[in-house]
Design a protein around this motif. Structure first.
Motif, short mmCIF file in Angstrom:
data_model
loop_
_atom_site.label_atom_id
_atom_site.label_comp_id
_atom_site.label_asym_id
_atom_site.label_seq_id
_atom_site.Cartn_x
_atom_site.Cartn_y
_atom_site.Cartn_z
N TYR A 19 0.84 -1.20 0.00
CA TYR A 19 0.00 0.00 0.00
C TYR A 19 0.87 1.25 0.00
N PRO A 20 0.67 2.15 -0.98
CA PRO A 20 -0.13 1.97 -2.20
C PRO A 20 0.42 0.83 -3.06
N PRO A 21 -0.43 0.23 -3.89
CA PRO A 21 -0.01 -0.96 -4.64
C PRO A 21 1.07 -0.66 -5.68
N ILE A 22 1.84 -1.69 -6.01
CA ILE A 22 2.89 -1.58 -7.02
C ILE A 22 2.51 -2.48 -8.19
N PHE A 23 2.56 -1.92 -9.39
CA PHE A 23 2.24 -2.68 -10.59
C PHE A 23 3.49 -2.79 -11.47
N TYR A 24 4.05 -3.99 -11.54
CA TYR A 24 5.22 -4.19 -12.40
C TYR A 24 4.83 -4.81 -13.75
N MET A 25 3.78 -5.60 -13.78
CA MET A 25 3.33 -6.21 -15.03
C MET A 25 2.34 -5.27 -15.73
N ASN A 26 2.19 -5.48 -17.05
CA ASN A 26 1.20 -4.72 -17.80
C ASN A 26 0.32 -5.68 -18.61
#
Length: 395
Positions: free
Chosen positions: A270-277
């Protein structure tokens, strides 16, 4: 006048059991053990030349032709200082050795792949740096002992000091960290049929660095605590067993499950982490459908802290997987595996609707490689520094 110089290369490693989270930031002690496959340096490597000279006025490092500052107390400074300490101890124990520990060093490093794009450039880079200094200083330390110092530069760098299949045991000594080091599970000769197809989805520098991402996860993710306490210990034992017995189906399932959980932990941060798309997720759907066609998985996807997919597979299946990837992600340039061009195709019975067909450039390139060896000592002709000790090529 004697020139004190060494040039080495070190490999990329891609983890099957992910390292994510530190219990000690300064010593870089991980919250869990991890395991990786070392990839061939014929395709991906960091090359480093290190020279010690009394005329140098300061320690300097160039990465890919640009000055990389060595900040006091930073990771580069720590690794260089530790290697100088080992050389000083070596000189004290061997009085006939030249006294070069006090000399400043010039270090030049070059990656033949995108830096900081989810292709483990810091791992190969710090492994090459430590190994080059070890050879420059003629140190007696083993790769396992050198891994203790490489770990201080970048955690997963400790695994790039070995070829084949490598574990990083988390250890339990939180004061010195002397038991948190790399260990070769099996050499590359044990399972030479292990290959990898890397789908370069994005070669730009990622938005959230691994270091800052880990810090945030450790503080905010409840799922991480479950992962490190209950999941990883059994997975480490299971995947080491699968490697020992060369059971690819089990190796593949564990690898994919652990990649999934790593990215779930990133999402739970939190806050979230986005590595993939979206492209990353489409590749997961494609590999999942491909594995449905056989009794045991024939391909294993895994993603580090970035969108690029690494697909592990055994030699007989790599071409078919490449054909499948090309069907959904056409390439501007031809793809050659085993000396023959690969044509886009779907295997019989494959459900084409699992993903849409993407435009050229969605996957920027495919890198075909295999399990490989540990760091290499290179010849003087491959040195990156010129006669004056500055890079032969500057950006």
């Amino acid at each position: 006048m004697t020139i004190y110089q060494a040039t080495t290369s070190a490999p990329v490693n891609i983890a099957c059991i992910k390292y994510w989270g530190k219990r000690n930031e300064s010593l870089i002690l991980p919250t869990n053990s991890s395991l990786s496959v070392t990839l061939s340096q014929d395709n991906l490597r960091s090359t480093t030349t290190a020279r010690a000279d009394p005329s140098f006025t300061a320690d300097c490092l160039w990465l890919n032709g640009k000055v990389d500052p060595i900040k006091a107390g930073g990771r580069l400074h720590t690794c260089i200082s530790e290697m100088k300490r080992l050389r000083a101890a070596f000189e004290a124990a061997n009085p006939n050795q030249p006294k070069i520990a006090s000399f400043n060093v010039h270090i030049c490093s070059f990656n033949n792949f995108p830096t900081a794009a989810g292709l483990a450039s810091s791992a190969s880079g710090f492994a090459a740096l430590v190994y080059a200094l070890a050879k420059l200083y003629a140190l007696p330390q083993t790769p396992e002992e050198l891994s203790l110092i490489a770990r201080r530069g970048s955690g997963s760098a400790c695994r790039s000091l070995f070829g084949g299949f490598v574990a990083w045991d988390m250890g339990s000594d939180d004061v010195t960290g002397q038991d948190s080091k790399a260990r070769q599970v099996a050499p590359e000769s044990h399972w030479p049929e292990m290959e990898a197809l890397i789908c370069v989805v994005n070669d730009a520098k990622k938005g959230t660095s691994s270091t800052s991402g880990m810090q945030r996860t450790v503080v905010t993710s409840a799922l991480l605590q479950h992962r490190i306490g209950y999941v990883v210990p059994s997975r480490m034992a299971d995947i080491e067993s699968a490697i020992a017995d060369k059971r690819f189906g089990d190796f593949a399932e564990i690898t994919m499950r652990d990649s999934n959980q790593f990215h779930a932990v990133a999402l739970d941060t939190y806050p979230p982490i986005f590595y993939m798309n979206d492209v990353s997720r489409a590749i997961i759907a494609i590999i999942t459908e491909y594995n449905r066609l056989s009794e045991q998985p024939k391909a294993a996807y895994t993603y580090d802290a970035g969108p690029n997919a690494v697909i592990y597979a055994l030699t007989p299946n790599v071409r078919e997987i490449a054909q499948l990837i090309l069907y959904y992600f056409p390439q501007a340039e031809k793809v050659v595996i085993g000396g023959q061009e690969v044509q886009a195709a779907l295997p019989e019975g494959f459900n084409e609707a699992v993903a849409k067909r993407w435009e050229v450039g969605s996957v920027k390139g495919l890198i075909h490689t295999r399990v490989g060896d540990g760091p290499r000592v290179l010849s003087d002709s491959e040195a990156l520094l010129d006669a004056q000790g500055v890079p032969k090529i500057l950006a």
